[in-house]
Design a protein around this motif. Sequence first.
Motif, PDB file in Angstrom:
ATOM      1  N   PRO A  53      -6.503  -5.232  -7.034  1.00  0.00           N
ATOM      2  CA  PRO A  53      -7.219  -5.245  -5.949  1.00  0.00           C
ATOM      3  C   PRO A  53      -8.763  -4.434  -5.921  1.00  0.00           C
ATOM      4  O   PRO A  53      -9.138  -3.752  -7.093  1.00  0.00           O
ATOM      5  CB  PRO A  53      -6.542  -4.588  -4.927  1.00  0.00           C
ATOM      6  N   GLU A  54      -9.447  -4.709  -4.682  1.00  0.00           N
ATOM      7  CA  GLU A  54     -10.849  -3.742  -4.792  1.00  0.00           C
ATOM      8  C   GLU A  54     -10.364  -2.361  -4.767  1.00  0.00           C
ATOM      9  O   GLU A  54      -9.729  -1.900  -3.712  1.00  0.00           O
ATOM     10  CB  GLU A  54     -11.793  -4.437  -3.890  1.00  0.00           C
ATOM     11  N   ASN A 114     -17.415  -0.925  -4.301  1.00  0.00           N
ATOM     12  CA  ASN A 114     -16.169  -1.582  -4.803  1.00  0.00           C
ATOM     13  C   ASN A 114     -16.105  -1.931  -6.173  1.00  0.00           C
ATOM     14  O   ASN A 114     -16.866  -2.689  -6.571  1.00  0.00           O
ATOM     15  CB  ASN A 114     -15.388  -2.242  -3.785  1.00  0.00           C
ATOM     16  N   GLU A 120     -12.285   1.317  -3.721  1.00  0.00           N
ATOM     17  CA  GLU A 120     -13.472   2.231  -3.277  1.00  0.00           C
ATOM     18  C   GLU A 120     -13.774   3.069  -4.335  1.00  0.00           C
ATOM     19  O   GLU A 120     -13.002   3.738  -4.548  1.00  0.00           O
ATOM     20  CB  GLU A 120     -13.314   2.579  -1.949  1.00  0.00           C
ATOM     21  N   GLU A 145      -6.335   3.634   2.087  1.00  0.00           N
ATOM     22  CA  GLU A 145      -7.584   3.208   2.792  1.00  0.00           C
ATOM     23  C   GLU A 145      -8.808   2.857   1.829  1.00  0.00           C
ATOM     24  O   GLU A 145      -9.901   2.275   2.561  1.00  0.00           O
ATOM     25  CB  GLU A 145      -7.986   4.350   3.647  1.00  0.00           C
ATOM     26  N   HIS A 146      -8.709   3.130   0.726  1.00  0.00           N
ATOM     27  CA  HIS A 146      -9.636   2.618  -0.224  1.00  0.00           C
ATOM     28  C   HIS A 146      -9.334   1.426  -1.015  1.00  0.00           C
ATOM     29  O   HIS A 146      -9.956   1.062  -2.128  1.00  0.00           O
ATOM     30  CB  HIS A 146     -10.155   4.008  -0.984  1.00  0.00           C
ATOM     31  N   THR A 147      -8.308   0.811  -0.868  1.00  0.00           N
ATOM     32  CA  THR A 147      -7.819  -0.399  -1.423  1.00  0.00           C
ATOM     33  C   THR A 147      -8.115  -1.549  -0.714  1.00  0.00           C
ATOM     34  O   THR A 147      -7.693  -1.581   0.505  1.00  0.00           O
ATOM     35  CB  THR A 147      -6.450  -0.118  -1.826  1.00  0.00           C
ATOM     36  N   HIS A 148      -8.729  -2.822  -1.041  1.00  0.00           N
ATOM     37  CA  HIS A 148      -8.769  -3.802  -0.326  1.00  0.00           C
ATOM     38  C   HIS A 148      -8.491  -5.078  -0.835  1.00  0.00           C
ATOM     39  O   HIS A 148      -8.583  -5.155  -2.344  1.00  0.00           O
ATOM     40  CB  HIS A 148     -10.425  -3.903   0.008  1.00  0.00           C
ATOM     41  N   GLY A 149      -8.063  -6.070  -0.212  1.00  0.00           N
ATOM     42  CA  GLY A 149      -7.433  -7.189  -0.901  1.00  0.00           C
ATOM     43  C   GLY A 149      -6.240  -7.181  -1.719  1.00  0.00           C
ATOM     44  O   GLY A 149      -5.509  -6.408  -1.746  1.00  0.00           O
ATOM     45  N   ARG A 208       0.949  -1.062   0.070  1.00  0.00           N
ATOM     46  CA  ARG A 208       0.079   0.096   0.050  1.00  0.00           C
ATOM     47  C   ARG A 208       0.981   1.204   0.006  1.00  0.00           C
ATOM     48  O   ARG A 208       2.137   1.437   0.833  1.00  0.00           O
ATOM     49  CB  ARG A 208      -0.789   0.026   1.187  1.00  0.00           C
TER      50      ARG A 208
END
Length: 311
Positions: free
Chosen positions: A162-163, A175, A165, A285-289, A90
């Motif tokens: 990644p996902e 997402n 937002e 903080e807006h990125t997942h996985g 990240r």
Amino acid sequence: MALGPRELDQLLPYTLDRRARGPRREVQSIIELMGDAVLPRLREIRREGPGRLRGNALEILINLGGADVLDEVDRRVVERLVRIKLLDERPVGTPSEAGRWLAFPADRLDDAVAALGLHDLRPVTTVMGMAAATRAADALDFQGRPASQSEIQRAYRVFITPEFESWLADGPIKNWRMLWGNSFLDELDGFRLARELSERCGEAHFYVLDPYNSAENWYVARDGRRVRSYGSYDYPQFTGDPLPFEAWYMENADEDEAEEYSEGVPHASQAADNLSVEPGPQLAEHTHGHGWLATTHPAVPTTRFKGALPV
């Protein structure tokens, strides 16, 4: 004169020269021209040294035959390195100046994989995935079995991000994932793929940023049909009714922008920012996985594609 393991031993130390005008790239190209003949010696150097040459031997091995030519120990080393890098990957980013990509709702990943016929999904860092899909070899020709009865087929390697937002003004946070793969999108028609993807995922988009040809495209498909599109060189440029986000730009354009937004939004990045996710740096903080590498044929794993990738 044929070159082989003896010449490899003489040349490999020169690949350690990192000077800007050093011989490293030229020597590495010569070694790679030797092909499969030097694979056993490169594996031997990986196992037994000399230690200073092990890293370059690994890079050349992957350039020659992809991760498939590595022995089991080295495969585990690479996989472990990827897992470690994923722990603190990240922030991430995707190209913002040029490229083409699909976008689809992140919660429909399984549907997207089925719709596009993807196989061998492997977790990767975004740096690794973007290099695999846009800079390294991302298409591979192969002959099916039995070879005497099968035509040459082509497999593609793609990267699913990644996902990310999406904070859209006219709806809840949602997402999205992007799919990148230059050869896949060019040769199999990104517009058609977006329609097929939307049949399974409800909605899918295709975007193109082509500064070399001063061209942009954006294309929205829902439930298997196009609902709105723009293309710099299409005629007419806009197809379908303006979407709600476009109406805002059309109504609020100032005197200098009135002509630009007279029919809708002609910018792919602007459309992506309002419809899914704009390419470029993504907030941590807006990125997942994490992202995934995948291929389009069950007989061709991602490890078959040649070229060392950054991790």
